[in-house]
Design an enzyme around this catalytic site. Structure first.
Site, PDB file in Angstrom:
ATOM      1  N   SER A 145       3.327  -6.596   3.662  1.00  0.00           N
ATOM      2  CA  SER A 145       3.646  -5.170   3.693  1.00  0.00           C
ATOM      3  C   SER A 145       4.923  -4.961   4.517  1.00  0.00           C
ATOM      4  O   SER A 145       5.920  -5.639   4.278  1.00  0.00           O
ATOM      5  CB  SER A 145       2.463  -4.381   4.250  1.00  0.00           C
ATOM      6  OG  SER A 145       2.594  -3.007   3.996  1.00  0.00           O
ATOM      7  N   ASP A 317      -2.468  -4.263  -6.660  1.00  0.00           N
ATOM      8  CA  ASP A 317      -1.729  -3.441  -5.685  1.00  0.00           C
ATOM      9  C   ASP A 317      -0.935  -2.370  -6.422  1.00  0.00           C
ATOM     10  O   ASP A 317      -0.055  -2.676  -7.210  1.00  0.00           O
ATOM     11  CB  ASP A 317      -0.789  -4.350  -4.885  1.00  0.00           C
ATOM     12  CG  ASP A 317      -0.114  -3.650  -3.711  1.00  0.00           C
ATOM     13  OD1 ASP A 317      -0.163  -2.411  -3.636  1.00  0.00           O
ATOM     14  OD2 ASP A 317       0.460  -4.363  -2.868  1.00  0.00           O
ATOM     15  N   HIS A 350      -3.716  -3.573  -2.212  1.00  0.00           N
ATOM     16  CA  HIS A 350      -2.688  -3.963  -1.246  1.00  0.00           C
ATOM     17  C   HIS A 350      -3.278  -4.685  -0.038  1.00  0.00           C
ATOM     18  O   HIS A 350      -2.653  -5.575   0.531  1.00  0.00           O
ATOM     19  CB  HIS A 350      -1.931  -2.715  -0.796  1.00  0.00           C
ATOM     20  CG  HIS A 350      -0.799  -2.996   0.139  1.00  0.00           C
ATOM     21  ND1 HIS A 350       0.290  -3.765  -0.212  1.00  0.00           N
ATOM     22  CD2 HIS A 350      -0.586  -2.621   1.433  1.00  0.00           C
ATOM     23  CE1 HIS A 350       1.129  -3.839   0.809  1.00  0.00           C
ATOM     24  NE2 HIS A 350       0.621  -3.169   1.815  1.00  0.00           N
TER      25      HIS A 350
END
Length: 368
Positions: A145, A317, A350
């Site tokens: 991320s 995701d 995610h």
């Protein structure tokens, strides 16, 4: 797996002020960091782990399966060989300079006046910390991320200072991602207790921060995972979503579905560990990252890279879709960089790089 403890946890104060990309200056900021393992005599066994949005420098606590080193587990790093460094982001509330810090220029807490910090600003500050530790070249930089943003930016800004980079579940935010972050900001700013960012530490805008976290949780998971876990089941404690006592519960939904109970719980527990202004600061850092910003061509940015790169997409995701991650990897490879792409096949969305750490480790050990 038992979380490893750091050999060292401390603060590093930059020797000079940090001129930010936004044009403002951060006066001698502090970086809070943790070190696991020890540097070898050559000081070339350093591994930089870059944390995600609400993470901290204590990577052993939130990414324990990254660490290997015994007969039962195989990690990405081995503390018998590697020295792991993790640095808390500027803007955070876990030790580095952020909105809750005192501005030396005014003697008052920054609050909402804290400047916009970019990914590049963070990476340039972290490079000074690494230099203070005597680390000229890292063997690896890895992050998921917003941590992946830092890892890639390090390879661009300081090409001679890292040999291998792993970028997990990230690309520049799409319009949908920007929209979700916008709603999270508005949730916090709409809370009367936010007071334009001038709230007291014990009077957080709790409702706004909790709602922002709930919106974020939607983007961290997937529809298939929610269907499997919650479906249309009523929440626990015998709540009845179909109840209406004639006193407003028909409109407010006093009886929640199970997924609503989950989101409310996630919002409430976040209040105990994070700060609203810090959340706003880091979300803005994420929003504004674009590795090509300021370069005329992709080759001018990615062509600087000397490290070997691995990009990891996550099949479910939708905050950072795997197609976006794959295209980023292809763009980097087209500039002559050794870069491969791998994909986690999972329903965890995610969050998979944290929720399915064993699978991530297995994937990264596959041969190119």
């Amino acid at each position: 797996m038992t979380a490893p403890a750091p050999e060292l946890e401390g603060d590093f104060v930059l020797d000079e002020d940090l001129l930010l990309e936004c044009g403002r200056t951060l006066v001698r900021p502090t970086l809070h960091y943790a070190v696991y393992g020890r540097l070898n005599a050559a000081r070339d066994n350093g591994v930089l782990v870059c944390h995600a949005l609400s993470g901290s420098a204590l990577v052993g606590a939130w990414w324990p399966e990254l660490f290997g080193g015994n007969s039962e587990t195989r990690g990405i790093v081995d503390l018998r060989r590697d020295c792991v460094i993790c640095v808390n982001l500027l803007g955070s509330c876990y030790g580095s300079t952020g909105p809750g810090s005192v501005d030396p220029a005014t003697g008052e807490v920054y609050g909402a006046k804290f400047p916009l910090i970019s990914i590049r600003d963070n990476v340039r500050a972290q490079a000074q910390l690494l230099e203070s530790l005597g680390i000229a070249t890292l063997s690896l930089a890895i992050g998921g991320s917003i941590g992946g943003m830092q890892a890639l930016e390090l390879a661009i800004l300081f090409p001679e200072r890292v040999k291998e980079v792993v970028v997990i579940g990230v690309a520049p935010l799409s319009a949908m991602g920007l929209a979700l972050n916008h709603l999270q900001r508005r949730a916090i700013e709409s809370d009367p207790d936010w007071r334009d960012g001038a709230y007291a530490p014990d009077r957080q805008p709790k409702k706004g921060l909790a709602l922002a976290r709930q919106v974020a949780m939607l983007s961290y998971k997937s529809a298939s995972l929610f269907t499997e876990r919650f479906a249309r089941r009523p929440n626990r404690n015998r709540e009845d979503p179909w109840a209406d006592d004639g006193r407003g519960s028909g409109l407010t939904g006093a009886g929640r579905f199970d997924v609503a109970g989950f989101l409310d719980y996630q919002g409430e527990r976040f209040l105990d560990r994070f700060d609203a202004n810090a959340y706003l600061a880091i979300v803005r850092t994420m929003d504004t990252w674009d590795p090509l910003r300021g370069y005329e061509r992709a080759e001018d940015a990615y062509g600087r890279i000397r490290a070997r790169l691995t990009f990891v997409g996550i099949s479910s995701d939708w905050l950072f879709p795997p197609g976006d991650v794959r295209r980023l990897a292809e763009s980097v490879r087209e500039c002559g960089v050794q870069a491969d792409y791998r994909e986690m096949v999972t329903d965890h969305g995610h969050d998979a790089f944290l929720a399915e750490q064993t699978e991530l480790v297995r994937l990264l050990h596959l041969p190119i």
